[in-house]
Enzyme design. Sequence first.
Site, PDB file in Angstrom:
ATOM      1  N   ARG A 164      31.372  44.451  34.763  1.00  0.00           N
ATOM      2  CA  ARG A 164      32.589  43.703  35.469  1.00  0.00           C
ATOM      3  C   ARG A 164      34.119  44.024  34.949  1.00  0.00           C
ATOM      4  NH1 ARG A 164      37.050  40.616  34.988  1.00  0.00           N
ATOM      5  NH2 ARG A 164      36.057  39.344  33.810  1.00  0.00           N
ATOM      6  N   ASP A 165      34.359  43.285  34.034  1.00  0.00           N
ATOM      7  CA  ASP A 165      35.799  43.645  33.216  1.00  0.00           C
ATOM      8  C   ASP A 165      35.753  44.808  32.989  1.00  0.00           C
ATOM      9  OD1 ASP A 165      37.874  43.557  31.044  1.00  0.00           O
ATOM     10  OD2 ASP A 165      38.209  41.567  32.015  1.00  0.00           O
ATOM     11  N   CYS A 196      41.971  44.149  32.315  1.00  0.00           N
ATOM     12  CA  CYS A 196      42.361  43.633  33.656  1.00  0.00           C
ATOM     13  C   CYS A 196      43.264  44.843  34.013  1.00  0.00           C
ATOM     14  CB  CYS A 196      42.969  42.329  33.643  1.00  0.00           C
ATOM     15  SG  CYS A 196      43.969  42.049  35.062  1.00  0.00           S
ATOM     16  N   ASN A 256      38.406  45.986  25.689  1.00  0.00           N
ATOM     17  CA  ASN A 256      37.653  44.646  24.966  1.00  0.00           C
ATOM     18  C   ASN A 256      36.986  45.074  23.716  1.00  0.00           C
ATOM     19  OD1 ASN A 256      37.914  42.553  27.073  1.00  0.00           O
ATOM     20  ND2 ASN A 256      37.151  44.135  28.389  1.00  0.00           N
TER      21      ASN A 256
HETATM   22  C1  LIG Z   1      43.249  36.380  44.589  1.00  0.00           C
HETATM   23  C2  LIG Z   1      43.480  37.256  45.621  1.00  0.00           C
HETATM   24  C3  LIG Z   1      42.322  37.489  46.633  1.00  0.00           C
HETATM   25  C4  LIG Z   1      44.740  37.253  46.634  1.00  0.00           C
HETATM   26  O1  LIG Z   1      45.207  38.334  47.068  1.00  0.00           O
HETATM   27  P1  LIG Z   1      46.012  38.219  48.619  1.00  0.00           P
HETATM   28  O2  LIG Z   1      46.077  39.425  48.993  1.00  0.00           O
HETATM   29  O3  LIG Z   1      47.329  37.320  48.083  1.00  0.00           O
HETATM   30  O4  LIG Z   1      44.944  37.380  49.370  1.00  0.00           O
HETATM   31  P2  LIG Z   1      45.127  36.755  51.061  1.00  0.00           P
HETATM   32  O5  LIG Z   1      44.364  35.349  51.030  1.00  0.00           O
HETATM   33  O6  LIG Z   1      46.564  36.753  51.573  1.00  0.00           O
HETATM   34  O7  LIG Z   1      44.215  37.659  51.797  1.00  0.00           O
HETATM   35  C5  LIG Z   1      44.645  39.122  51.991  1.00  0.00           C
HETATM   36  C6  LIG Z   1      43.572  39.809  52.445  1.00  0.00           C
HETATM   37  O8  LIG Z   1      42.339  39.946  51.587  1.00  0.00           O
HETATM   38  C7  LIG Z   1      41.306  39.568  51.987  1.00  0.00           C
HETATM   39  N1  LIG Z   1      40.735  38.860  50.756  1.00  0.00           N
HETATM   40  C8  LIG Z   1      41.196  37.741  50.227  1.00  0.00           C
HETATM   41  N2  LIG Z   1      40.303  37.166  49.281  1.00  0.00           N
HETATM   42  C9  LIG Z   1      39.426  38.059  49.468  1.00  0.00           C
HETATM   43  C10 LIG Z   1      38.126  38.172  48.572  1.00  0.00           C
HETATM   44  N3  LIG Z   1      37.694  37.326  47.754  1.00  0.00           N
HETATM   45  N4  LIG Z   1      37.279  39.074  48.937  1.00  0.00           N
HETATM   46  C11 LIG Z   1      37.434  39.924  49.787  1.00  0.00           C
HETATM   47  N5  LIG Z   1      38.560  40.085  50.579  1.00  0.00           N
HETATM   48  C12 LIG Z   1      39.446  39.201  50.467  1.00  0.00           C
HETATM   49  C13 LIG Z   1      41.513  38.480  53.145  1.00  0.00           C
HETATM   50  O9  LIG Z   1      40.538  38.467  53.936  1.00  0.00           O
HETATM   51  C14 LIG Z   1      42.601  39.441  53.928  1.00  0.00           C
HETATM   52  O10 LIG Z   1      42.064  40.423  54.597  1.00  0.00           O
HETATM   53  P3  LIG Z   1      42.817  40.933  55.911  1.00  0.00           P
HETATM   54  O11 LIG Z   1      42.915  39.986  56.539  1.00  0.00           O
HETATM   55  O12 LIG Z   1      44.294  41.588  55.375  1.00  0.00           O
HETATM   56  O13 LIG Z   1      42.046  42.219  56.320  1.00  0.00           O
HETATM   57  C15 LIG Z   1      43.874  38.768  45.181  1.00  0.00           C
HETATM   58  O14 LIG Z   1      45.099  38.558  44.276  1.00  0.00           O
HETATM   59  C16 LIG Z   1      42.781  39.221  43.936  1.00  0.00           C
HETATM   60  O15 LIG Z   1      41.715  39.588  44.458  1.00  0.00           O
HETATM   61  N6  LIG Z   1      43.102  39.209  42.749  1.00  0.00           N
HETATM   62  C17 LIG Z   1      42.033  39.470  41.657  1.00  0.00           C
HETATM   63  C18 LIG Z   1      42.501  40.690  40.980  1.00  0.00           C
HETATM   64  C19 LIG Z   1      41.615  41.095  39.845  1.00  0.00           C
HETATM   65  O16 LIG Z   1      40.494  41.135  40.070  1.00  0.00           O
HETATM   66  N7  LIG Z   1      41.847  41.232  38.632  1.00  0.00           N
HETATM   67  C20 LIG Z   1      40.861  41.299  37.567  1.00  0.00           C
HETATM   68  C21 LIG Z   1      40.059  40.382  37.088  1.00  0.00           C
HETATM   69  S1  LIG Z   1      40.935  39.153  35.979  1.00  0.00           S
HETATM   70  C22 LIG Z   1      40.519  39.734  34.265  1.00  0.00           C
HETATM   71  O17 LIG Z   1      40.213  40.389  34.380  1.00  0.00           O
HETATM   72  C23 LIG Z   1      40.865  38.852  33.367  1.00  0.00           C
HETATM   73  C24 LIG Z   1      39.577  37.706  32.592  1.00  0.00           C
HETATM   74  C25 LIG Z   1      39.075  37.139  33.782  1.00  0.00           C
HETATM   75  O18 LIG Z   1      38.655  38.894  32.235  1.00  0.00           O
HETATM   76  C26 LIG Z   1      39.961  37.134  31.822  1.00  0.00           C
HETATM   77  C27 LIG Z   1      40.995  37.576  30.821  1.00  0.00           C
HETATM   78  O19 LIG Z   1      40.428  38.371  29.920  1.00  0.00           O
HETATM   79  O20 LIG Z   1      42.311  37.407  30.966  1.00  0.00           O
END
Ligand SMILES: CC(C)(COP(=O)([O-])OP(=O)([O-])OC[C@H]1O[C@@H](n2cnc3c(N)ncnc32)[C@H](O)[C@@H]1OP(=O)([O-])[O-])[C@@H](O)C(=O)NCCC(=O)NCCSC(=O)C[C@@](C)(O)CC(=O)[O-]
Length: 278
Positions: free
Chosen positions: A41-42, A203, A212
């Site tokens: 995943r990450d 990320c 990582n």
């Molecule tokens: C939070 C959101 C969803 C907000 O994203 P947004 O664009 O603000 O979402 P929205 O609620 O305004 O929706 C916009 C569109 O996205 C769709 N949508 C909305 N949610 C989903 C979903 N779950 N699955 C599928 N589709 C989705 C929703 O249906 C809509 O579709 P449309 O009507 O335009 O066709 C977005 O910002 C996002 O997905 N962010 C995640 C980014 C990410 O994955 N980053 C990497 C992971 S974090 C990381 O790695 C750090 C970690 C965890 O390891 C810990 C660390 O080390 O720090």
Amino acid sequence: MLRYPAFLIYCVLNILRSNNFLQRSLSTVAPEIRIYEVGPRDGLQNESKFVPTDIKVELISKIVAAGIKNVESASFVSPKWVKQMSDSVDVMKNIQRVPGVNYPVLVPNLKGYETAKQCNVEEMAIFPAGSEGFSQKNLNGSVEEGLRRFKQVADEAVRDGLRVRGYISCVVGCPYDGPIHPKNMAKFGIKTVDSSISGLGGCPYARGASGNLATEDLVYFLYGLGVNTDVDLVKIIEAGRYISNFLGKPTESKVNRVISDRFTNYRDMVKLASCNCS
Ligand SMILES: CC(C)(COP(=O)([O-])OP(=O)([O-])OC[C@H]1O[C@@H](n2cnc3c(N)ncnc32)[C@H](O)[C@@H]1OP(=O)([O-])[O-])[C@@H](O)C(=O)NCCC(=O)NCCSC(=O)C[C@@](C)(O)CC(=O)[O-]
């Protein structure tokens, strides 16, 4: 004077020879440290080359075969935000789940939660940020908004009898807001360590994310300290080589690099780990 790589080879060989990794990995002693492998995943989410579902599934199965019991396997975030994770449903439906192995996924909101539930997920991770800048970049919302969304997910999950794990990004520093000084830090009693196969990942929304901790290095390091993880180093090295070869990039694991340079095939490594070096 010994140069660093030579010294590392010397240490690896000695540990493998004197303790016999394969025997240790079959030991019935409970592991003292739990490793959370986050590579599928990450690790992969920041890769620009799309990794096909079957490769992801095979990677997960290799990691599990090495003895890792917690493998973060997919992410039900928006595919517009992280395309690499857009086949997460297929990944979760195609992995051969091994009893006793936990396959958690990342969930950002209720939409992702519903999808995760359809894939019979048993554990999920939520990931609010400790800094405003990163929360905006990563979740398109404030810290408060993120916490509100994640609370919804956690409440639903607990109601449905699923396990929830919480990450907090940027607890000490943020690539956008600079240093963070959390008042309360959990300092002691660490029993779980996250790592990523081959050191992959970071990320995509953390500027300058440097990857990582490599699982191979973590296993090697803990083994050297005499800490039991129940992970087979040879097999985890093999899993690291598998995904690095596919991605066409050198492994970030120091142990893997040293061993790979010296031992070109799996049979040689198994012979070595079995102390059968003749
Ligand atoms: C939070 C959101 C969803 C907000 O994203 P947004 O664009 O603000 O979402 P929205 O609620 O305004 O929706 C916009 C569109 O996205 C769709 N949508 C909305 N949610 C989903 C979903 N779950 N699955 C599928 N589709 C989705 C929703 O249906 C809509 O579709 P449309 O009507 O335009 O066709 C977005 O910002 C996002 O997905 N962010 C995640 C980014 C990410 O994955 N980053 C990497 C992971 S974090 C990381 O790695 C750090 C970690 C965890 O390891 C810990 C660390 O080390 O720090």
